[in-house]
Design an enzyme around this catalytic site. Structure first.
Site, PDB file in Angstrom:
ATOM      1  N   ASN A   1       0.848  -1.131  -0.010  1.00  0.00           N
ATOM      2  CA  ASN A   1       0.007  -0.030  -0.094  1.00  0.00           C
ATOM      3  C   ASN A   1       1.075   1.163  -0.071  1.00  0.00           C
ATOM      4  OD1 ASN A   1      -1.871   2.080   0.379  1.00  0.00           O
ATOM      5  ND2 ASN A   1      -2.558   1.318   2.408  1.00  0.00           N
TER       6      ASN A   1
ATOM      7  N   LYS B   1      -0.006   4.274  -0.101  1.00  0.00           N
ATOM      8  CA  LYS B   1      -0.547   5.471   0.348  1.00  0.00           C
ATOM      9  C   LYS B   1      -0.373   6.815  -0.574  1.00  0.00           C
ATOM     10  CE  LYS B   1      -0.327   3.323   4.828  1.00  0.00           C
ATOM     11  NZ  LYS B   1      -0.245   3.251   6.362  1.00  0.00           N
TER      12      LYS B   1
ATOM     13  N   HIS C   1      -9.801   0.812   4.899  1.00  0.00           N
ATOM     14  CA  HIS C   1      -8.509   1.176   5.830  1.00  0.00           C
ATOM     15  C   HIS C   1      -8.404   1.987   6.839  1.00  0.00           C
ATOM     16  CE1 HIS C   1      -4.406   2.342   6.534  1.00  0.00           C
ATOM     17  NE2 HIS C   1      -3.865   1.093   5.658  1.00  0.00           N
TER      18      HIS C   1
ATOM     19  N   GLU D   1      -7.125   4.333   7.971  1.00  0.00           N
ATOM     20  CA  GLU D   1      -6.820   5.778   7.816  1.00  0.00           C
ATOM     21  C   GLU D   1      -8.253   6.325   7.062  1.00  0.00           C
ATOM     22  OE1 GLU D   1      -3.014   5.402   5.669  1.00  0.00           O
ATOM     23  OE2 GLU D   1      -2.342   4.613   7.558  1.00  0.00           O
TER      24      GLU D   1
ATOM     25  N   GLU E   1      -5.117  -5.205  10.380  1.00  0.00           N
ATOM     26  CA  GLU E   1      -4.089  -4.120  10.819  1.00  0.00           C
ATOM     27  C   GLU E   1      -4.387  -3.366  11.845  1.00  0.00           C
ATOM     28  OE1 GLU E   1      -2.336  -2.519   6.762  1.00  0.00           O
ATOM     29  OE2 GLU E   1      -4.200  -1.713   6.971  1.00  0.00           O
TER      30      GLU E   1
ATOM     31  N   GLY F   1       2.334   2.361  10.762  1.00  0.00           N
ATOM     32  CA  GLY F   1       3.280   3.521  10.751  1.00  0.00           C
ATOM     33  C   GLY F   1       4.062   3.829  11.888  1.00  0.00           C
TER      34      GLY F   1
ATOM     35  N   SER G   1       3.520  -1.980  10.257  1.00  0.00           N
ATOM     36  CA  SER G   1       4.893  -1.958  10.526  1.00  0.00           C
ATOM     37  C   SER G   1       5.610  -3.406  10.228  1.00  0.00           C
ATOM     38  CB  SER G   1       5.381  -1.806  11.863  1.00  0.00           C
ATOM     39  OG  SER G   1       4.921  -0.387  12.245  1.00  0.00           O
TER      40      SER G   1
ATOM     41  N   GLY H   1       5.076   1.376   4.391  1.00  0.00           N
ATOM     42  CA  GLY H   1       6.325   1.821   4.187  1.00  0.00           C
ATOM     43  C   GLY H   1       7.311   1.299   3.553  1.00  0.00           C
TER      44      GLY H   1
HETATM   45  P1  13P Z   1       2.978   0.652   7.466  1.00  0.00           P
HETATM   46  O1  13P Z   1       3.810  -0.880   7.120  1.00  0.00           O
HETATM   47  O2  13P Z   1       3.864   1.696   7.004  1.00  0.00           O
HETATM   48  O3  13P Z   1       2.944   0.275   9.021  1.00  0.00           O
HETATM   49  O4  13P Z   1       1.482   0.705   6.941  1.00  0.00           O
HETATM   50  C1  13P Z   1       0.732  -0.577   7.199  1.00  0.00           C
HETATM   51  C2  13P Z   1      -0.513  -0.184   6.317  1.00  0.00           C
HETATM   52  O5  13P Z   1      -1.344   0.855   6.866  1.00  0.00           O
HETATM   53  C3  13P Z   1      -0.827  -0.932   5.178  1.00  0.00           C
HETATM   54  O6  13P Z   1      -2.084  -0.957   4.577  1.00  0.00           O
END
Ligand code: 13P
Length: 248
Positions: A9, A11, A95, A97, A167, A173, A208, A230
């Protein structure tokens, strides 16, 4: 079990050049992940060029979000049919977010899941609890409610044709990954809720994930892959994570 899955992802990161470069690099190295399905989720505006860059490789492409509506006066929205039309195979729905920053309720997420399937896409339903909810012992309750909203609308059979991504919000993150045991416990709970129909449903972990911690996570019996944020922006790191799923 169906093929395990490692998804990236991206983002809201990158530009037209970096998106095409990353997709091209992964496509050229797709022999590294025979045995695992690899999907990348670029920003919507880069989907077309990423699909072109990944064409004729084993890399699939998906969108990070879509509208719950099929078409109409919804300024700024993108429908599942539009995504399907340009060659997307998958879409993330719910998601954390989007739930937290764009006020997507369980009901809206369920409607997106349904619309995605109706429009020929495979939805990846993201679920997970906040830190406070975990500390209050509400993890199972929260995840159960998020999943129930979808099964109430489409039924368990349709849910099981999609993918579920667990998640935990506190792990996204933050660099604070769930332990393999913590993740496995929630995955097993989700699988048990799906019953016999969920035996082959892919339940992937996100939060993460990197090349150092992925191996132990992927070794868990109910973890069928990862949703990587990330670390998916780094081509070689992401390739390493995908290979760990092949080996696991
Ligand atoms: P990170 O791997 O950056 O923690 O993000 C996870 C995520 O939100 C994947 O959708």
């Amino acid at each position: 079990m169906t093929k395990p899955l490692v998804a990236g992802n991206w983002k809201m990161h990158g530009n037209a050049n970096t998106a095409a470069e990353l997709a091209t690099h992964l496509s050229l190295h797709d022999s590294a992940f025979v045995g695992v399905e690899v999907i990348i989720f670029p920003p919507a505006v880069h989907l077309d060029r990423v699909i072109t860059a990944a064409a004729s490789s084993m890399v699939s492409v998906g969108a990070q979000n879509m509208s719950q509506w099929a078409s109409g006066a919804y300024t700024g929205e993108v429908s599942g049919e539009m995504l399907n039309d340009i060659g997307c195979d998958y879409v993330l729905v719910g998601h954390s977010e989007r739930r937290a920053l764009f006020a997507e309720s369980n009901q809206v997420v369920a409607e997106k899941f349904k619309a995605a399937q109706q429009q020929g896409l495979t939805p990846i339903l993201c679920v997970g609890e906040s830190l406070q909810q975990r500390q209050q012992g509400q993890t199972v309750k929260v995840v159960t409610e998020q999943i129930a909203a979808v099964t109430d609308l489409v039924g368990t059979k349709s849910l099981c044709k999609g993918v579920i991504a667990y998640e935990p919000v506190w792990a996204i993150g933050t660099g604070e990954v769930a332990s393999p045991e913590q993740a496995q416990a929630v995955h097993a709970e989700i699988r048990s809720q799906l019953g016999s129909q969920g035996a082959n449903t892919r339940i992937i972990y996100g939060g993460s994930v990197n090349a150092t911690n992925a191996g132990a996570l992927f070794a868990q019996p109910d973890i069928d892959g990862g949703l990587v944020g990330g670390a998916s922006l780094e081509a070689n790191e992401f390739l390493k994570i995908a290979q760990l799923m092949v080996q696991g």
